[in-house]
Design a protein around this motif. Structure first.
Motif, PDB file in Angstrom:
ATOM      1  N   GLY A   1     -47.535 -39.108 -19.705  1.00  0.00           N
ATOM      2  CA  GLY A   1     -47.048 -39.741 -18.492  1.00  0.00           C
ATOM      3  C   GLY A   1     -45.819 -39.122 -17.870  1.00  0.00           C
ATOM      4  N   GLY A   2     -45.453 -37.936 -18.287  1.00  0.00           N
ATOM      5  CA  GLY A   2     -44.333 -37.266 -17.650  1.00  0.00           C
ATOM      6  C   GLY A   2     -42.975 -37.744 -18.125  1.00  0.00           C
TER       7      GLY A   2
ATOM      8  N   PRO B   1     -58.748 -31.694 -22.838  1.00  0.00           N
ATOM      9  CA  PRO B   1     -58.471 -33.047 -22.334  1.00  0.00           C
ATOM     10  C   PRO B   1     -57.011 -33.183 -21.907  1.00  0.00           C
ATOM     11  CG  PRO B   1     -59.599 -33.121 -24.459  1.00  0.00           C
ATOM     12  CD  PRO B   1     -59.223 -31.697 -24.219  1.00  0.00           C
ATOM     13  N   GLY B   2     -56.807 -33.855 -20.796  1.00  0.00           N
ATOM     14  CA  GLY B   2     -55.460 -34.146 -20.327  1.00  0.00           C
ATOM     15  C   GLY B   2     -54.806 -33.041 -19.534  1.00  0.00           C
ATOM     16  N   LEU B   3     -55.500 -31.924 -19.323  1.00  0.00           N
ATOM     17  CA  LEU B   3     -54.931 -30.795 -18.585  1.00  0.00           C
ATOM     18  C   LEU B   3     -55.150 -30.987 -17.094  1.00  0.00           C
ATOM     19  CD1 LEU B   3     -53.577 -28.003 -18.939  1.00  0.00           C
ATOM     20  CD2 LEU B   3     -55.873 -27.028 -18.807  1.00  0.00           C
TER      21      LEU B   3
ATOM     22  N   THR C   1     -45.087 -29.235 -25.444  1.00  0.00           N
ATOM     23  CA  THR C   1     -45.483 -30.283 -24.506  1.00  0.00           C
ATOM     24  C   THR C   1     -46.379 -31.323 -25.171  1.00  0.00           C
ATOM     25  OG1 THR C   1     -45.286 -28.672 -22.716  1.00  0.00           O
ATOM     26  CG2 THR C   1     -46.464 -30.702 -22.218  1.00  0.00           C
ATOM     27  N   ALA C   2     -47.198 -30.897 -26.113  1.00  0.00           N
ATOM     28  CA  ALA C   2     -48.088 -31.830 -26.819  1.00  0.00           C
ATOM     29  C   ALA C   2     -47.312 -32.846 -27.655  1.00  0.00           C
ATOM     30  CB  ALA C   2     -49.062 -31.057 -27.702  1.00  0.00           C
ATOM     31  N   THR C   3     -46.031 -32.592 -27.936  1.00  0.00           N
ATOM     32  CA  THR C   3     -45.228 -33.538 -28.721  1.00  0.00           C
ATOM     33  C   THR C   3     -44.632 -34.647 -27.865  1.00  0.00           C
ATOM     34  OG1 THR C   3     -43.100 -32.356 -28.479  1.00  0.00           O
ATOM     35  CG2 THR C   3     -44.559 -31.681 -30.307  1.00  0.00           C
TER      36      THR C   3
ATOM     37  N   PHE D   1     -48.966 -26.344 -14.480  1.00  0.00           N
ATOM     38  CA  PHE D   1     -50.006 -26.775 -15.405  1.00  0.00           C
ATOM     39  C   PHE D   1     -49.408 -27.882 -16.256  1.00  0.00           C
ATOM     40  CE2 PHE D   1     -51.080 -22.530 -14.138  1.00  0.00           C
ATOM     41  CZ  PHE D   1     -52.458 -22.561 -13.979  1.00  0.00           C
ATOM     42  N   LEU D   2     -50.079 -29.020 -16.294  1.00  0.00           N
ATOM     43  CA  LEU D   2     -49.563 -30.195 -16.991  1.00  0.00           C
ATOM     44  C   LEU D   2     -50.527 -30.655 -18.078  1.00  0.00           C
ATOM     45  CD1 LEU D   2     -49.136 -30.595 -13.639  1.00  0.00           C
ATOM     46  CD2 LEU D   2     -47.590 -32.284 -14.532  1.00  0.00           C
ATOM     47  N   LEU D   3     -49.957 -31.211 -19.133  1.00  0.00           N
ATOM     48  CA  LEU D   3     -50.739 -31.799 -20.210  1.00  0.00           C
ATOM     49  C   LEU D   3     -50.324 -33.254 -20.318  1.00  0.00           C
ATOM     50  CD1 LEU D   3     -52.772 -31.314 -22.507  1.00  0.00           C
ATOM     51  CD2 LEU D   3     -50.822 -30.750 -23.983  1.00  0.00           C
ATOM     52  N   GLU D   4     -51.264 -34.153 -20.074  1.00  0.00           N
ATOM     53  CA  GLU D   4     -50.993 -35.599 -20.087  1.00  0.00           C
ATOM     54  C   GLU D   4     -49.806 -35.960 -19.187  1.00  0.00           C
ATOM     55  OE1 GLU D   4     -53.100 -37.614 -21.349  1.00  0.00           O
ATOM     56  OE2 GLU D   4     -54.229 -36.238 -22.606  1.00  0.00           O
ATOM     57  N   GLY D   5     -49.691 -35.263 -18.052  1.00  0.00           N
ATOM     58  CA  GLY D   5     -48.638 -35.561 -17.087  1.00  0.00           C
ATOM     59  C   GLY D   5     -47.320 -34.854 -17.331  1.00  0.00           C
ATOM     60  N   ASN D   6     -47.200 -34.087 -18.397  1.00  0.00           N
ATOM     61  CA  ASN D   6     -45.977 -33.335 -18.705  1.00  0.00           C
ATOM     62  C   ASN D   6     -46.203 -31.857 -18.416  1.00  0.00           C
ATOM     63  OD1 ASN D   6     -44.276 -35.453 -20.000  1.00  0.00           O
ATOM     64  ND2 ASN D   6     -46.001 -35.528 -21.418  1.00  0.00           N
ATOM     65  N   MET D   7     -45.279 -31.248 -17.695  1.00  0.00           N
ATOM     66  CA  MET D   7     -45.438 -29.851 -17.337  1.00  0.00           C
ATOM     67  C   MET D   7     -45.306 -28.935 -18.545  1.00  0.00           C
ATOM     68  SD  MET D   7     -43.685 -27.352 -14.480  1.00  0.00           S
ATOM     69  CE  MET D   7     -43.033 -28.720 -13.628  1.00  0.00           C
ATOM     70  N   ILE D   8     -46.284 -28.052 -18.692  1.00  0.00           N
ATOM     71  CA  ILE D   8     -46.254 -26.990 -19.691  1.00  0.00           C
ATOM     72  C   ILE D   8     -45.536 -25.790 -19.089  1.00  0.00           C
ATOM     73  CG2 ILE D   8     -47.625 -25.368 -21.059  1.00  0.00           C
ATOM     74  CD1 ILE D   8     -50.000 -27.396 -20.701  1.00  0.00           C
TER      75      ILE D   8
END
Length: 114
Positions: free
Chosen positions: A109-110, A19-21, A103-105, A32-39
């Motif tokens: 929304g970036g 979810p969120g990827l 990134t999960a922390t 590759f982003l998780l919840e809008g934040n780049m991993i």
């Protein structure tokens, strides 16, 4: 410059469905982003990876890893992992997992890291 399509596919496999990827073309590569934040982003030079400020010093001393630089300035918390250092699947998994854990922390929304 084109990005390494094979490496992008390997990163996609490591991330799997979650979810969120999402994926986005940027930096002449594929991010590759998780919840809008780049991993991370796969570029022609390797894997640009967000490790965060705490893991940054330890990441930099690994073989095949250097600071990610933008306009000649090192971006603290981001590293560039050479493709040769990612040839082993277990190594790729470890690097991508490190990026995901940081990134999960972050707030969705970036938003920038504090």
């Amino acid at each position: 410059m084109a990005f390494d399509v094979e490496l992008a596919e390997r990163v996609r496999d490591v991330l799997g469905p979650r979810p969120g990827l999402s994926e986005k073309r940027m930096f002449s590569g594929l991010a590759f982003l998780l919840e809008g934040n780049m991993i991370c982003a796969v570029t022609s030079r390797g894997l640009m990876l967000r490790v965060g400020p705490d893991a940054y010093p330890a990441a930099l001393i690994q073989e095949g890893v250097g600071p990610f630089e933008m306009r000649g300035r090192a971006m603290t918390g981001w590293v560039l992992v050479d493709p040769d250092a990612l040839a082993d699947t277990d190594a790729l998994i470890e690097w991508v997992d490190l990026g995901v854990r940081f990134t999960a922390t972050l707030p969705a929304g970036g938003s920038k890291a504090r």
